[in-house]
Scaffold this active site. Sequence first.
Site, PDB file in Angstrom:
ATOM      1  N   SER A  67       0.865  -1.187   0.000  1.00 56.49           N
ATOM      2  CA  SER A  67       0.000   0.000   0.000  1.00 56.49           C
ATOM      3  C   SER A  67       0.900   1.235   0.000  1.00 56.49           C
ATOM      4  O   SER A  67       2.063   1.152   0.371  1.00 56.49           O
ATOM      5  CB  SER A  67      -0.874   0.012   1.260  1.00 56.49           C
ATOM      6  N   ASP A  68       0.371   2.365  -0.426  1.00 63.14           N
ATOM      7  CA  ASP A  68       1.148   3.603  -0.295  1.00 63.14           C
ATOM      8  C   ASP A  68       1.034   4.068   1.168  1.00 63.14           C
ATOM      9  O   ASP A  68       0.243   3.544   1.953  1.00 63.14           O
ATOM     10  CB  ASP A  68       0.664   4.670  -1.281  1.00 63.14           C
ATOM     11  N   HIS A  69       1.841   5.065   1.477  1.00 67.05           N
ATOM     12  CA  HIS A  69       2.019   5.549   2.842  1.00 67.05           C
ATOM     13  C   HIS A  69       0.699   5.813   3.574  1.00 67.05           C
ATOM     14  O   HIS A  69      -0.042   6.727   3.201  1.00 67.05           O
ATOM     15  CB  HIS A  69       2.812   6.855   2.743  1.00 67.05           C
ATOM     16  N   ALA A 112      -2.092   4.335   3.542  1.00 71.97           N
ATOM     17  CA  ALA A 112      -3.307   4.264   2.713  1.00 71.97           C
ATOM     18  C   ALA A 112      -4.410   3.414   3.322  1.00 71.97           C
ATOM     19  O   ALA A 112      -5.582   3.628   3.017  1.00 71.97           O
ATOM     20  CB  ALA A 112      -2.953   3.744   1.324  1.00 71.97           C
TER      21      ALA A 112
END
Length: 764
Positions: free
Chosen positions: A282-284, A286
């Site tokens: 996942s992105d930061h 998210a």
Amino acid sequence: MNKLCLLGLLVSLASQSAFADSPAAAPLQDKQAFIANLLKQMSVEEKIGQLRLISIGPEMPREKIREEIAAGRIGGTFNSITRDENRPMQDAAMRGRLKIPMFFAYDVIHGHRTIFPISLGLAASWDMQAIAQVGRTSALEAAADGIDMTFAPMVDIARDPRWGRTSEGFGEDTYLVSRISRVMVESFQGHSPANADSIMASVKHFALYGAVEGGRDYNTVDMSPTRMYNEYLPPYRAAIDAGAGGVMVALNSINGVPATSNTWLMNDLLRRDWGFKGVTVSDHGAITELVRHGVAADGKQAAQLAIKAGIDMSMNDTLYGQELPGLLKSGAVSPAELDNAVREILGAKYDMGLFADPYRRIGQAKDDPADTYADSRLHRDIARDVARRSLVLLENRQQTLPLKKSGTIALVGPLADAPIDMMGSWAAAGRPHQSVTVREGLRRALGDKARVLYAKGSNVTGDKAVLDYLNFLNFDAPEIVDDPRPAAVLIDEAVKAARQSDVVVAVVGESRGMSHESSSRTTLEIPAVQRELIKALKATGKPLVLVLMNGRPLSLAWEREQADAILETWFSGTEGGNAIADVLLGDYNPSGKLAITFPRSVGQIPMYYNHLRIGRPFTPGKPGNYTSQYFEEPNGPLYPFGYGLSYSTFSVSAPSLSSTTLKQGQSLEVSVRVKNTGQRDGETVVQLYLQDVAASMSRPVKELKNFQKLMLKAGEERTLHFTVQPDDLKFYNSQLQWVAEPGEFNVQVGLDSETVQQQRFELL
Ligand code: BGC
């Protein structure tokens, strides 16, 4: 086995001794069996621990992190980027019950210690060999610092330059970005991501992040399926097909469903249809953001949605750790769902060669570089060569450029001597003081042959609020050093220098923070204080060269009228100043071509060359002729996709075709004569576009399908051949079938996307 291989094996056996007695070490040759065996031995807590990817900041308690690692509660880190930082963490993992190695990731986007031009600049080189060198050199440098994985390439198609992350991608075109995507993955990963000098590529941001509404970062994305499949998805697919081991999932929602909880995106499209076998991250933060997206009532539901949708690893997010135990207990998440995620993480570690040797890239302490930041660790020659190839000459009236290496040059502008800005955003481990500014580059190139009078001339911005915003980016030092003198005083100083000079070079544009994550703009103009400076310089009557630094297309209609020459330099990296001096002084003949359209004004956005055909295309003629246009300004872009000048000139003949028909299973040859009609040797990019004349749905006015960059000596002429196959004519139709429909096609060839000559053929 030759001697070198044997030596390699011995070294690797020696360094994996810590691991060799691990209960899981048995069938290391067979990945699936090895992982299945390891999974069987893991507790639920250890499995959940593997899903956790944490950022290492200077403020983090190292001792505590090592304890967590040894207890099996962390799977990998990012932002720790030296061997001696990472070694104790790997040691901690080796003290763990199952000795599962950690991996260390970082945003190696356009270089690691040596910084190359920003991605948008790299794309402007249209030079796949140069781009491959960037990927390979970045991998070598990062791997030598104990890094196993990069969150790159970033292949989000960007057609709204208000979006600050336009700088991080390779432009607007599906074909060009896809080609680069493949090259970046192959060069990061080398022959195998397991090699000690390779790093694993995690392509991002899956998917469609570049299409955020209004160009405002993190905003929603709403897109038709055909546009998605034909225009936005292919670059991610190219990375997967090239073997990218990882995928970073985007922060945005897609047609109402956040990518992070999007089962269709990750399970159906990525894994089932594309056959992706690697790890998703996942992105930061998210997963937590799913609550703010309004699709999860609380953290518990957010964790449940993310793991079910196919997010294996959670980046800087505590929800998997907090919520999965309960979710497993209640049956809301099944053991098989947890195992699927863990399997991919262990698989990625296996593919990075970390089970065979957890210290593969960290090496032994005795071999650590004496000085991590030593200049000798940089690859300056490659950086200078690549940077030169990325520069785009936009204007050159009366051969203002190249400059003479004599007389007096006034060098002005807030970016003429700005080391931090040379590097652009996401400059990894690059050090500003190691980058060569334009001032320094000119000084070195000219020595005492010509006089350079330097004056700053203006600040980057006169707007205090903007300045404060941009300075949030840097924690160590102010991002922008503001000159406290009044604007008029700064301008006067520059004008004085200009009056004493034969020519003025003004380095203007954006500071690097203006084209960055979370730096969206509502205007594409050069800030007002800098335009005041340009106006004053123009008034001196001296020849005026604008050297632009920026990470997005700017609207330059006014600047074009003021300047005699304009050189687009993006943020050109560690060796940028030398590369720019090479071009300004004619030691290198510019060959870059825009990988993104430059609109006249922000009001024209979105503006990209390969838009769909419409019923009333703009037709010049009497006003109010009811064709598609804005009435306040001329139609079309200021500088089209594929455009860029040279110090030479080139001509291209009309294409000739080997046949006017094309049958399934066959191919067609397109030939053109290309001539260097100028006085200097130089390179140009011959571009081939296709247009479907009539199809089952509206198709783009043209689409890039191939190109060749070639060097021609002054006066030299050569014939170039391109092959067109039915596959090049395929597109996703309204039922999302991948088809080439029989009928007529135009093949267009030229040196930019606007000025082309065409021939027609028929697909039978
Ligand atoms: C960015 C990603 C990046 C991550 C880790 C996020 O803010 O969106 O592109 O990889 O941070 O640094």
